[in-house]
Design a protein around this motif. Structure first.
Motif, PDB file in Angstrom:
ATOM      1  N   ARG A  33      33.866  66.582-107.915  1.00 50.56           N
ATOM      2  CA  ARG A  33      32.547  65.961-108.107  1.00 50.56           C
ATOM      3  C   ARG A  33      32.028  66.143-109.531  1.00 50.56           C
ATOM      4  N   LEU A  34      32.270  67.322-110.103  1.00 46.15           N
ATOM      5  CA  LEU A  34      31.854  67.540-111.492  1.00 46.15           C
ATOM      6  C   LEU A  34      32.598  66.590-112.437  1.00 46.15           C
ATOM      7  N   ALA A  35      33.874  66.414-112.190  1.00 51.31           N
ATOM      8  CA  ALA A  35      34.660  65.484-113.009  1.00 51.31           C
ATOM      9  C   ALA A  35      34.154  64.055-112.820  1.00 51.31           C
ATOM     10  N   ALA A  36      33.834  63.682-111.585  1.00 57.18           N
ATOM     11  CA  ALA A  36      33.317  62.341-111.308  1.00 57.18           C
ATOM     12  C   ALA A  36      31.990  62.111-112.018  1.00 57.18           C
ATOM     13  N   PHE A  37      31.144  63.138-112.032  1.00 60.73           N
ATOM     14  CA  PHE A  37      29.859  63.029-112.724  1.00 60.73           C
ATOM     15  C   PHE A  37      30.073  62.771-114.215  1.00 60.73           C
ATOM     16  N   GLU A  38      31.007  63.511-114.819  1.00 63.49           N
ATOM     17  CA  GLU A  38      31.313  63.310-116.240  1.00 63.49           C
ATOM     18  C   GLU A  38      31.925  61.929-116.482  1.00 63.49           C
ATOM     19  N   LEU A  39      32.805  61.490-115.592  1.00 64.61           N
ATOM     20  CA  LEU A  39      33.424  60.168-115.739  1.00 64.61           C
ATOM     21  C   LEU A  39      32.391  59.055-115.599  1.00 64.61           C
ATOM     22  N   ALA A  40      31.371  59.273-114.791  1.00 65.26           N
ATOM     23  CA  ALA A  40      30.315  58.268-114.618  1.00 65.26           C
ATOM     24  C   ALA A  40      29.594  58.008-115.942  1.00 65.26           C
ATOM     25  N   LEU A  54      39.506  55.817-106.146  1.00 61.88           N
ATOM     26  CA  LEU A  54      38.911  55.307-104.917  1.00 61.88           C
ATOM     27  C   LEU A  54      39.885  54.422-104.144  1.00 61.88           C
ATOM     28  N   PHE A  55      40.620  53.579-104.840  1.00 62.62           N
ATOM     29  CA  PHE A  55      41.496  52.615-104.170  1.00 62.62           C
ATOM     30  C   PHE A  55      42.962  53.045-104.117  1.00 62.62           C
ATOM     31  N   GLY A  56      43.318  54.083-104.839  1.00 67.24           N
ATOM     32  CA  GLY A  56      44.703  54.529-104.870  1.00 67.24           C
ATOM     33  C   GLY A  56      45.065  55.429-103.698  1.00 67.24           C
ATOM     34  N   ASN A  57      46.295  55.876-103.691  1.00 66.58           N
ATOM     35  CA  ASN A  57      46.797  56.753-102.636  1.00 66.58           C
ATOM     36  C   ASN A  57      46.545  58.202-103.053  1.00 66.58           C
ATOM     37  N   TYR A  58      45.294  58.621-102.939  1.00 68.99           N
ATOM     38  CA  TYR A  58      44.876  59.950-103.371  1.00 68.99           C
ATOM     39  C   TYR A  58      44.205  60.683-102.226  1.00 68.99           C
ATOM     40  N   PRO A  59      44.026  62.008-102.361  1.00 68.05           N
ATOM     41  CA  PRO A  59      43.406  62.786-101.279  1.00 68.05           C
ATOM     42  C   PRO A  59      41.956  62.375-101.010  1.00 68.05           C
ATOM     43  N   ARG A  60      41.508  62.780 -99.850  1.00 61.93           N
ATOM     44  CA  ARG A  60      40.148  62.477 -99.399  1.00 61.93           C
ATOM     45  C   ARG A  60      39.096  62.993-100.378  1.00 61.93           C
ATOM     46  N   ALA A  62      39.298  63.328-103.575  1.00 66.16           N
ATOM     47  CA  ALA A  62      39.256  62.476-104.760  1.00 66.16           C
ATOM     48  C   ALA A  62      38.488  61.192-104.465  1.00 66.16           C
ATOM     49  N   LYS A  63      38.697  60.630-103.292  1.00 62.75           N
ATOM     50  CA  LYS A  63      38.006  59.388-102.926  1.00 62.75           C
ATOM     51  C   LYS A  63      36.497  59.613-102.782  1.00 62.75           C
ATOM     52  N   LYS A  64      36.129  60.714-102.135  1.00 64.98           N
ATOM     53  CA  LYS A  64      34.710  61.020-101.972  1.00 64.98           C
ATOM     54  C   LYS A  64      34.053  61.299-103.321  1.00 64.98           C
ATOM     55  N   ALA A  65      34.753  62.028-104.175  1.00 69.00           N
ATOM     56  CA  ALA A  65      34.213  62.313-105.503  1.00 69.00           C
ATOM     57  C   ALA A  65      34.112  61.037-106.334  1.00 69.00           C
ATOM     58  N   ALA A  66      35.089  60.143-106.211  1.00 72.07           N
ATOM     59  CA  ALA A  66      35.051  58.877-106.955  1.00 72.07           C
ATOM     60  C   ALA A  66      33.858  58.028-106.509  1.00 72.07           C
ATOM     61  N   ALA A  67      33.605  57.998-105.212  1.00 75.23           N
ATOM     62  CA  ALA A  67      32.440  57.262-104.708  1.00 75.23           C
ATOM     63  C   ALA A  67      31.151  57.889-105.244  1.00 75.23           C
ATOM     64  N   TYR A  68      31.116  59.203-105.309  1.00 77.27           N
ATOM     65  CA  TYR A  68      29.972  59.902-105.885  1.00 77.27           C
ATOM     66  C   TYR A  68      29.788  59.498-107.350  1.00 77.27           C
ATOM     67  N   GLY A  69      30.883  59.441-108.086  1.00 77.16           N
ATOM     68  CA  GLY A  69      30.823  59.032-109.492  1.00 77.16           C
ATOM     69  C   GLY A  69      30.291  57.619-109.654  1.00 77.16           C
ATOM     70  N   MET A  70      30.721  56.729-108.783  1.00 76.11           N
ATOM     71  CA  MET A  70      30.216  55.342-108.829  1.00 76.11           C
ATOM     72  C   MET A  70      28.712  55.324-108.597  1.00 76.11           C
ATOM     73  N   HIS A  91      38.235  47.479 -97.936  1.00 77.20           N
ATOM     74  CA  HIS A  91      39.523  48.156 -98.088  1.00 77.20           C
ATOM     75  C   HIS A  91      40.050  48.596 -96.733  1.00 77.20           C
ATOM     76  N   ARG A  92      41.371  48.607 -96.568  1.00 80.19           N
ATOM     77  CA  ARG A  92      41.959  48.959 -95.276  1.00 80.19           C
ATOM     78  C   ARG A  92      41.989  50.462 -95.017  1.00 80.19           C
ATOM     79  N   ASP A  93      41.884  51.276 -96.066  1.00 74.84           N
ATOM     80  CA  ASP A  93      41.886  52.729 -95.902  1.00 74.84           C
ATOM     81  C   ASP A  93      40.522  53.186 -95.380  1.00 74.84           C
ATOM     82  N   ARG A  94      40.524  53.873 -94.247  1.00 78.63           N
ATOM     83  CA  ARG A  94      39.239  54.238 -93.628  1.00 78.63           C
ATOM     84  C   ARG A  94      38.468  55.280 -94.435  1.00 78.63           C
ATOM     85  N   THR A  95      39.186  56.153 -95.164  1.00 77.88           N
ATOM     86  CA  THR A  95      38.504  57.145 -96.000  1.00 77.88           C
ATOM     87  C   THR A  95      37.759  56.457 -97.142  1.00 77.88           C
ATOM     88  N   THR A  96      38.410  55.484 -97.764  1.00 76.59           N
ATOM     89  CA  THR A  96      37.778  54.710 -98.841  1.00 76.59           C
ATOM     90  C   THR A  96      36.552  53.982 -98.307  1.00 76.59           C
TER      91      THR A  96
END
Length: 127
Positions: A33-40, A54-60, A62-70, A91-96
């Motif tokens: 989440r800290l990294a996502a905040f900086e990336l934002a 968010l859209f790649g094949n990454y762990p849960r 990472a996806k949650k943090a990416a959404a936070y960054g957005m 998206h077809r991935d339920r976590t995303t």
């Protein structure tokens, strides 16, 4: 600014983005989440890396943090971040999909799903 100074700055920026991407993909949600905040705050570069996570094949995490960054994007990038989150709804991935639903809800003024224990809610009601 000379060409050498500009090249050094670009290399430093690339290295910083690489490190932030690495932290975003961490299994530790706080680090991610800290990294996502900086990336934002990194405009288009941050948007690209957050979208990839968010859209790649990454762990849960990472996806949650990416959404936070957005959700944390500011200025002209906020609208672009919202558009990416809306794409995630399809998206077809339920976590995303779940991460995008929650982030959009929070962006629109929704309340977080975590509200404490029911016991605490009952205590507040009777005060």
């Amino acid at each position: 600014m000379t060409l050498d100074n500009e090249r050094q700055r670009d290399e430093a920026t690339i290295e910083l983005l690489r490190k932030l991407r690495e932290k975003l993909l961490s299994d530790d949600i706080s680090t991610a989440r800290l990294a996502a905040f900086e990336l934002a705050r990194k405009q288009e570069d941050g948007l690209t890396i957050l979208s990839e996570a968010l859209f790649g094949n990454y762990p849960r995490t990472a996806k949650k943090a990416a959404a936070y960054g957005m959700r944390r994007m500011n200025g002209r990038m906020r609208k672009m971040g919202l558009e990416v989150l809306q794409q995630g709804l399809k998206h077809r991935d339920r976590t995303t999909k779940a991460a995008c639903i929650k982030s959009i809800s929070l962006m629109k003024g929704g309340v977080s799903g975590k509200g404490g224990s029911p016991h605490q809610a009952n205590r507040r009601q009777w005060r």
